[in-house]
Design an enzyme around this catalytic site. Structure first.
Site, short mmCIF file in Angstrom:
data_model
loop_
_atom_site.label_atom_id
_atom_site.label_comp_id
_atom_site.label_asym_id
_atom_site.label_seq_id
_atom_site.Cartn_x
_atom_site.Cartn_y
_atom_site.Cartn_z
N CYS A 259 0.89 -1.18 0.00
CA CYS A 259 0.00 0.00 0.00
C CYS A 259 0.91 1.22 0.00
O CYS A 259 1.04 1.91 0.99
CB CYS A 259 -0.90 0.01 1.24
SG CYS A 259 -1.80 -1.51 1.54
N GLY A 264 6.93 7.25 0.54
CA GLY A 264 7.94 7.52 1.57
C GLY A 264 8.62 6.26 2.07
O GLY A 264 9.85 6.22 2.23
N CYS A 382 -0.91 4.80 10.58
CA CYS A 382 -0.68 6.10 11.23
C CYS A 382 -1.91 6.45 12.07
O CYS A 382 -2.36 7.59 12.09
CB CYS A 382 -0.36 7.19 10.23
SG CYS A 382 -1.64 7.48 9.00
#
Length: 447
Positions: A259, A264, A382
């Site tokens: 995903c 990053g 997150c």
């Protein structure tokens, strides 16, 4: 651009966020370019927009007694009052006379004399009478929710999961601006050299406080640096930098980032591979794959392969046992990044957690067969919600007896976070280190 215009642009941004559920960070950047906002005005615009969103429910509580006699307000009038009151309460350096004058001018231009009179009257009344006291809220959860501008359902949920005091600390830190941190591209430079380059450009920087790969901006904007354009670093939060490290990347590893957007963690893995092996980076949307490719090119990486693909169908494209390591940085509620995206607080509902947990489990289940025996799977989000984190891992392990939590995770993470590691899982809350909230679990495939 005059400061009156800055506030008018702020009003337009806030109105679009409420009407169209636009993303605050993307819209802000678009409007800065469109209206050619420059210099200090960018800082003021950013402060007003993010601050007004961040404190929305608190501002509405303060405004409520002064709006009792008003008929149904137009949406833009309410938002104008919010952003004006935000400046009065939370921005010491802005004179009240300037706030009043510009609010009235905007009201005249957008509405009529009656609207301008109403706006002026409300702001003058607040100046004269003072703000209503939060002490009138006797329920501690409701008071915390209004005081820190979080939905009551969310504060109740967190209080059940981690207790009132931890929830209070987290809600309070969520109302503060985040630090700007970056990850050094160790293929292109060293941390010491990067710090030197940035200081030469006039950007005040120092070493990060959590991740080994991190630097922190103390003054100046890293995105505008020449060193960014030349691929010496990636803008990334320090807690997010721990994810690729948790994989324990080894030379020539074949790794799936399932995903991956905006890239990053893909680029971090590729850097840790030192341009050996391969990272297969997949994401659902073609336009997001483009973002990953742009990051890969900017950083000069040669070992990344990208593909637009729903990771829940990955077995149709990859053979079982294809990868040494797999990362599932799952789509989530994002409650760990409220400081960066304050509108998240208001756009989610409690039922979203359940839906997301199902998607997260589906992704884990689908990609798990693609891992080699004794391979490592890292699951991260997150967010700070049990249902999307420990709950998903618990359900996955119950259904997949060939997997186990791997307690060697602590060998790959900094000493400072080790007190927060339990059974191969790390949960960071924003108030621990001033980073984003993040969850990381390391799993090992036994057969």
């Amino acid at each position: 651009m005059t400061k009156t215009n800055v506030r008018d642009v702020a009003l337009e941004i806030l109105l679009q966020i409420e009407k169209n559920q636009a993303y605050s960070n993307l819209l802000l950047n678009q409007m800065i370019k469109k209206h050619e906002v420059r210099g200090k005005d960018i800082g003021l615009l950013t402060e007003i927009v993010y601050g007004t969103i961040q404190r929305r429910d608190t501002l509405d509580f303060y405004l409520a007694p002064f709006l009792k006699k008003s008929k149904k307000l137009d949406q833009w009038v309410r938002i104008l009052l919010r952003l004006s009151l935000y400046q009065m309460v939370f921005l010491d350096r802005v004179p009240e006379r300037a706030i009043f004058f510009e609010a009235v001018e905007i009201a005249k231009n957008r509405g009529h004399k009656g609207t301008a009179s109403l706006v002026n009257g409300v702001l003058r009344s607040i100046q004269r009478e003072g703000l209503p006291s939060l002490d009138q809220l006797t329920d501690v959860v409701e008071r915390l929710a209004i005081e820190t501008s979080h939905p009551i359902w969310l504060v109740k949920r967190w209080t059940k999961q981690i207790g009132l005091e931890e929830t209070r600390k987290m809600c309070e830190v969520n109302c503060t601006p985040p630090e700007q941190t970056a990850r050094v591209n160790r293929i292109a430079t060293t941390k010491e050299e990067l710090l030197h380059l940035l200081k030469k450009e006039g950007i005040e920087v120092e070493e990060g406080s959590l991740a080994i790969d991190a630097i922190k901006a103390v003054g100046g904007n890293l995105v505008n640096a020449k060193a960014f354009k030349e691929g010496y670093f990636t803008i990334q939060d320090e807690s997010s930098m721990l994810v690729a490290r948790a994989l324990g990347v080894g030379k020539d590893d074949q790794i799936l980032d399932s995903c991956a957007a905006p890239g990053g963690k893909t680029t971090h893995i590729a850097e840790l591979l030192q341009n050996t092996g391969k990272v297969v980076s997949i994401d659902l949307h073609e336009h997001k794959i483009k973002l990953i490719n742009e990051a890969v090119e900017r950083l000069g990486l040669k070992n990344v392969e990208t593909k637009a693909l729903d990771s829940r169908k990955s077995r149709e494209f990859f053979e079982a046992g294809s990868f040494d390591k797999i990362l599932v940085d799952a789509p989530c509620s994002g409650f760990g990044v409220i400081r960066r995206k304050p509108d998240i607080k208001y756009s989610k509902s409690e039922s979203d957690n359940e839906k997301l947990a199902k998607i997260q489990l589906d992704i884990l289940t689908e990609v798990s067969s693609l891992l080699k025996k004794d391979g490592i799977l890292v699951y991260s989000t997150c967010t700070i919600d049990y249902e999307e984190n420990e709950g998903v891992i618990k359900a996955f392990l119950e259904q997949n007896k060939d997997y186990m939590l791997d307690e060697t995770i602590e060998n790959y993470l900094p000493e400072i976070v080790k007190p927060y590691i339990k059974n191969g899982q790390l949960q960071l809350y924003p108030h621990y280190f001033g980073t984003d909230g993040f969850y990381i679990a390391r799993l090992r495939k036994q057969v």
